[in-house]
Design an enzyme around this catalytic site. Structure first.
Site, PDB file in Angstrom:
ATOM      1  N   LEU A 202       5.257  -7.169  27.341  1.00  0.00           N
ATOM      2  CA  LEU A 202       3.976  -6.224  26.722  1.00  0.00           C
ATOM      3  C   LEU A 202       3.784  -5.332  27.995  1.00  0.00           C
ATOM      4  O   LEU A 202       3.668  -5.503  28.984  1.00  0.00           O
ATOM      5  CB  LEU A 202       2.770  -7.003  26.618  1.00  0.00           C
ATOM      6  CG  LEU A 202       1.692  -6.494  25.773  1.00  0.00           C
ATOM      7  CD1 LEU A 202       2.074  -6.374  24.175  1.00  0.00           C
ATOM      8  CD2 LEU A 202       0.525  -7.344  25.491  1.00  0.00           C
TER       9      LEU A 202
ATOM     10  N   GLU B  34      20.814   2.922  15.743  1.00  0.00           N
ATOM     11  CA  GLU B  34      20.049   3.194  17.117  1.00  0.00           C
ATOM     12  C   GLU B  34      20.490   4.022  18.135  1.00  0.00           C
ATOM     13  O   GLU B  34      20.206   5.018  18.746  1.00  0.00           O
ATOM     14  CB  GLU B  34      19.808   1.757  18.114  1.00  0.00           C
ATOM     15  CG  GLU B  34      18.958   0.749  16.901  1.00  0.00           C
ATOM     16  CD  GLU B  34      18.394  -0.227  17.774  1.00  0.00           C
ATOM     17  OE1 GLU B  34      17.393  -0.892  17.643  1.00  0.00           O
ATOM     18  OE2 GLU B  34      19.195  -0.895  18.724  1.00  0.00           O
TER      19      GLU B  34
ATOM     20  N   ASP C 257       4.439  -2.376  18.509  1.00  0.00           N
ATOM     21  CA  ASP C 257       4.801  -2.111  17.235  1.00  0.00           C
ATOM     22  C   ASP C 257       3.951  -1.438  16.320  1.00  0.00           C
ATOM     23  O   ASP C 257       3.912  -1.702  15.165  1.00  0.00           O
ATOM     24  CB  ASP C 257       5.379  -3.348  16.519  1.00  0.00           C
ATOM     25  CG  ASP C 257       6.325  -4.064  17.372  1.00  0.00           C
ATOM     26  OD1 ASP C 257       7.087  -3.474  18.032  1.00  0.00           O
ATOM     27  OD2 ASP C 257       6.674  -5.141  17.259  1.00  0.00           O
TER      28      ASP C 257
ATOM     29  N   HIS D  39      12.436  -0.179  17.624  1.00  0.00           N
ATOM     30  CA  HIS D  39      12.308  -1.697  17.055  1.00  0.00           C
ATOM     31  C   HIS D  39      13.303  -1.675  15.728  1.00  0.00           C
ATOM     32  O   HIS D  39      13.346  -0.753  15.104  1.00  0.00           O
ATOM     33  CB  HIS D  39      11.116  -1.763  16.351  1.00  0.00           C
ATOM     34  CG  HIS D  39      10.591  -3.241  15.746  1.00  0.00           C
ATOM     35  ND1 HIS D  39      10.488  -4.145  16.566  1.00  0.00           N
ATOM     36  CD2 HIS D  39      10.434  -3.665  14.422  1.00  0.00           C
ATOM     37  CE1 HIS D  39      10.409  -5.243  15.874  1.00  0.00           C
ATOM     38  NE2 HIS D  39      10.481  -5.016  14.656  1.00  0.00           N
TER      39      HIS D  39
ATOM     40  N   GLY E 288      21.364  -3.522  27.292  1.00  0.00           N
ATOM     41  CA  GLY E 288      21.351  -1.982  27.714  1.00  0.00           C
ATOM     42  C   GLY E 288      22.116  -0.777  27.021  1.00  0.00           C
ATOM     43  O   GLY E 288      22.333  -0.006  27.592  1.00  0.00           O
ATOM     44  N   SER E 289      22.712  -1.431  25.630  1.00  0.00           N
ATOM     45  CA  SER E 289      23.904  -0.383  25.287  1.00  0.00           C
ATOM     46  C   SER E 289      22.914   0.909  24.618  1.00  0.00           C
ATOM     47  O   SER E 289      23.437   1.964  24.881  1.00  0.00           O
ATOM     48  CB  SER E 289      24.329  -1.211  23.819  1.00  0.00           C
ATOM     49  OG  SER E 289      23.478  -1.271  22.759  1.00  0.00           O
ATOM     50  N   ASN E 290      21.787   0.827  24.156  1.00  0.00           N
ATOM     51  CA  ASN E 290      20.710   1.974  24.139  1.00  0.00           C
ATOM     52  C   ASN E 290      20.718   2.766  25.157  1.00  0.00           C
ATOM     53  O   ASN E 290      20.629   3.896  25.150  1.00  0.00           O
ATOM     54  CB  ASN E 290      19.508   1.504  23.367  1.00  0.00           C
ATOM     55  CG  ASN E 290      19.796   1.363  21.831  1.00  0.00           C
ATOM     56  OD1 ASN E 290      19.746   2.130  20.972  1.00  0.00           O
ATOM     57  ND2 ASN E 290      19.554  -0.155  21.634  1.00  0.00           N
TER      58      ASN E 290
ATOM     59  N   ASN F  88       9.063   3.336  22.121  1.00  0.00           N
ATOM     60  CA  ASN F  88       9.993   2.160  21.885  1.00  0.00           C
ATOM     61  C   ASN F  88      10.881   2.389  20.498  1.00  0.00           C
ATOM     62  O   ASN F  88      10.736   3.085  19.698  1.00  0.00           O
ATOM     63  CB  ASN F  88       8.705   1.039  21.591  1.00  0.00           C
ATOM     64  CG  ASN F  88       9.460  -0.290  21.578  1.00  0.00           C
ATOM     65  OD1 ASN F  88      10.373  -0.904  22.218  1.00  0.00           O
ATOM     66  ND2 ASN F  88       8.887  -1.141  20.470  1.00  0.00           N
TER      67      ASN F  88
HETATM   68  C1  GRF Z   1      17.697  -3.062  19.987  1.00  0.00           C
HETATM   69  O1  GRF Z   1      18.171  -3.680  18.893  1.00  0.00           O
HETATM   70  C2  GRF Z   1      16.310  -2.809  20.073  1.00  0.00           C
HETATM   71  O2  GRF Z   1      15.896  -2.223  18.883  1.00  0.00           O
HETATM   72  C3  GRF Z   1      15.586  -3.973  20.516  1.00  0.00           C
HETATM   73  O3  GRF Z   1      16.274  -4.541  21.439  1.00  0.00           O
HETATM   74  C4  GRF Z   1      17.761  -4.182  21.174  1.00  0.00           C
HETATM   75  C5  GRF Z   1      18.231  -3.772  22.429  1.00  0.00           C
HETATM   76  O4  GRF Z   1      19.685  -3.579  22.368  1.00  0.00           O
HETATM   77  N1  GRF Z   1      14.255  -3.538  20.793  1.00  0.00           N
HETATM   78  P1  GRF Z   1      20.518  -2.990  23.751  1.00  0.00           P
HETATM   79  O5  GRF Z   1      19.916  -3.835  24.717  1.00  0.00           O
HETATM   80  O6  GRF Z   1      20.036  -1.819  23.757  1.00  0.00           O
HETATM   81  O7  GRF Z   1      21.754  -3.269  23.271  1.00  0.00           O
END
Ligand code: GRF
Length: 203
Positions: A87, A174, A145, A104, A12-14, A102
Site C-alpha cells: 500500500l 498491459e 484500486d 490492475h 518487472g516485465s511491464n 497503477n
Molecule cells: C501485472 O499483471 C500487473 O497488472 C499486476 O502485476 C503484474 C506485474 O507483472 N499489478 P510484471 O512484474 O510487470 O511482469
C-alpha cells in the site's frame, strides 16, 4: 519533460516495456526503479537497461524519508506502480497528487481491492465464470484500486483457461497499452512542484 519512477515488486516485465518505450524520448524518461523485494527480477532488468534502482524494507518505506529524498533528488514528476504490492503511504499520495498510476490485471471496479493481486485475480475471474477480463490503468488514492480510471482494455476468457493462460493474455494487453497510456497522461501534466509542505502527520 517528466521524470518517471517505477515501483515494482516482481518480474518487472511491464517496467521493462515502459523503460524501453521511453528510452530515446526527449520529453520523458524513467529515472529510477524502486522495489520492496531484493530478489525481484525487475532489479536485474533495471541493471541491464542501465536504470538506477533502490531496494527498501517496510520500515524505510513507511517510516523514513529516504524514499522521498531519492524521488526528490531524481526530480521525479510521476510514479508508476507496475506490479507493486505494498500500500502506498500517505506521504507519497500527498507529494504526488494525481501523479501515481497503477495497473490492475482486471476490469475494475470488479476484482479489485485488498488481497486481489497476481494469480488470485485471474482465479477469481475464472471461478466466477466471466467471459471477459482485461486491464485497468488508473490513478491511485488512499484506497487501492479506486482512483480515476485512465484506460481499460478487454480480452476474452476462453473455455478451459487456466489462471496462467489468462495472465499471459492480460500481460500482452498491459505491455501494449501501459506505456502509451502513461505517455498520453504525461502530455497534459506539467513538472511537479515539490514546494508544497507535507503535513508532518503524513510523514
Ligand atoms: C501485472 O499483471 C500487473 O497488472 C499486476 O502485476 C503484474 C506485474 O507483472 N499489478 P510484471 O512484474 O510487470 O511482469
Amino acid at each position: 519533460m517528466s521524470n518517471i519512477a517505477i515501483f515494482a515488486s516482481g518480474s518487472g516485465s511491464n517496467a521493462e516495456q515502459i523503460i524501453r518505450y521511453f528510452s530515446g524520448n526527449p520529453e520523458h524518461a524513467v529515472k529510477l526503479i524502486l522495489s520492496n523485494n531484493a530478489n525481484a527480477y525487475v532489479l536485474e532488468r533495471a541493471k541491464n537497461l542501465s536504470v538506477p534502482s533502490f531496494v527498501f524494507d517496510r520500515q524505510t518505506f513507511y517510516n523514513a524519508h529516504k524514499v522521498l529524498d531519492l524521488l526528490r533528488e531524481a526530480e521525479i514528476d510521476i510514479i508508476v506502480l507496475a506490479g507493486f504490492l505494498w500500500l502506498v503511504p500517505d506521504y507519497l499520495l500527498v507529494t504526488f497528487p494525481q501523479r501515481i498510476i497503477n495497473i490492475h490485471p482486471a476490469l475494475l471496479p470488479e476484482f479489485g481491492g485488498k488481497g486481489m493481486y497476481g494469480a488470485r485475480v485471474h482465479e477469481a475471474v475464472i471461478r466466477e465464470g466471466r467471459k471477459k477480463s482485461g486491464i485497468t490503468i488508473h490513478l491511485i488514492d488512499e484506497e487501492y484500486d479506486r482512483g480515476n480510471i485512465l484506460f481499460q482494455a478487454e480480452c476474452p476468457v476462453l473455455p478451459g483457461d487456466t489462471p496462467d493462460d489468462l495472465a499471459s493474455r492480460i500481460h500482452q494487453l498491459e505491455h501494449r497499452y501501459f506505456p502509451e497510456t502513461i505517455n498520453s497522461y504525461l502530455e497534459n501534466l506539467g513538472p511537479l512542484s515539490y514546494s508544497a509542505q507535507i503535513p508532518t502527520d503524513k510523514i
